[in-house]
Structures are given as C-alpha cells and as structure tokens.
Design an enzyme around this catalytic site. Sequence first.
Site, mmCIF file in Angstrom:
data_model
loop_
_atom_site.group_PDB
_atom_site.id
_atom_site.type_symbol
_atom_site.label_atom_id
_atom_site.label_comp_id
_atom_site.label_asym_id
_atom_site.label_seq_id
_atom_site.Cartn_x
_atom_site.Cartn_y
_atom_site.Cartn_z
ATOM 1 C CD GLU A 46 -1.342 4.865 4.053
ATOM 2 O OE1 GLU A 46 -1.517 5.594 3.074
ATOM 3 O OE2 GLU A 46 -1.773 3.694 4.123
ATOM 4 C CE LYS A 133 -3.194 2.972 -1.577
ATOM 5 N NZ LYS A 133 -2.892 4.351 -1.125
#
Length: 212
Positions: A46, A133
């Site tokens: 990421e 998340k």
Amino acid sequence: MPVNIKHKVYEQLAQTKLLPLYTATDLDYLAKVEEILLENDVPLIEVTFRSDLAAEAIKRLSESGKLMVGAGTVRTLAEAKIAVENGAQFVVSPAVVPSVIEYCLEQEMPVFPGTATPRDIQSAAEYGINVVKFFPADIYGGLKAINALSGPFYDIKFLPTGGINEENFVEYLDNPHVIGVGGSFILSEKVIMEDNGEKMKQILQTLVKKIK
C-alpha cells in the site's frame, strides 16, 4: 451489490496476512522494495498519498506486474483517480469517503474504507463492502473493540492498522474476524535506507516466520 470477497486482492491478503504501508520519499529504492517483498512472499504493498511521489511510486511498482500495488491514505476522488490511472489495484482510505468508495465500486476495484465506529462500519456495509480497515486500531480499542463490533457485524472482516507492531500483530492475526494487518512496521523506507535493505529483509523475514 456485495463486494466480491473472492477478488484476488482479498484472497492474497487473506493468504499473506500482511499489508505493508509504504511512504515513498526517494524513488531510487523502489526496486529494492520489490525485491524485499518478493523474496519474502509478500506480494502486496500500500503506497500512501503522504508524499508527492505517491503516484509515480505506484506507477513504477506496478510496471513489473509482480506486486499487487494499492494506494493508501486516499482521501479524495481526485487521489483515487490518480491512483487508478497509475496502476493501483486497490484503494485504502483513512475514513469512509463516499466519493472514493463509489468510484472504486464503479471500477470494480477493492476499496478498504477506514472505520472506527458502528456508524462507520454500517456506512461501508451499505455499499456492500464486507472488508473494512479498522483505524487507528490501538486508540479505538484494539482487539477488544473488534470482538465487540463483530457481534452485530458478524459478516464483516477487519484490516486493523495503527498501533499494530511486531510485538502484537500475531495476536491480531489469530482473531477470526481479522483478514490481515497493515502498517509501516512491515516495510519502512527509512530502514531500507540504512543499509540498502539488508536489515529490512531480516525484519520482514522474521515477521513472516511468526505467521507460519
């Protein structure tokens, strides 16, 4: 329409269990980043929009096709579009950002909205998203909170970040409601710069061994 949890990004995350969060300030280290990840069987990264090199870093890391490259800290529709244009295969946000979520769903791209409360999770769920998340995990109650939230949200999987480290990440991964963990403790440009990645290789190798 529910998000397809069989998507290759979700499947890879569930298998690897680690999502390295990386902020690029020097593009010269990207080849070493790819090498370190692939040597340790962690083909996910990421790249955060916390620097103005994010788009170029995503583009370069995507070129070989060996990594699943995502964009992190995506707070605006403009950033989401830039990420996709440069080859991002998934998007991670620090909050529930409707314009970002809607764009990603239109692109049939996995999106991980940042959640911390029942309202956040419900908002994500209403888009059909079933992997969110959980951020910042340590401040919002960690595993205790995840267990409590998993009561009503039994069909949601969590990707906790924030306060996750080499000391506690295995405990998170042992929780059935957790699909994986993310963080800069997995991969750090600063550590790579110390000795061109040798120390970082050992750190990541140790993390991976703890999982297996």
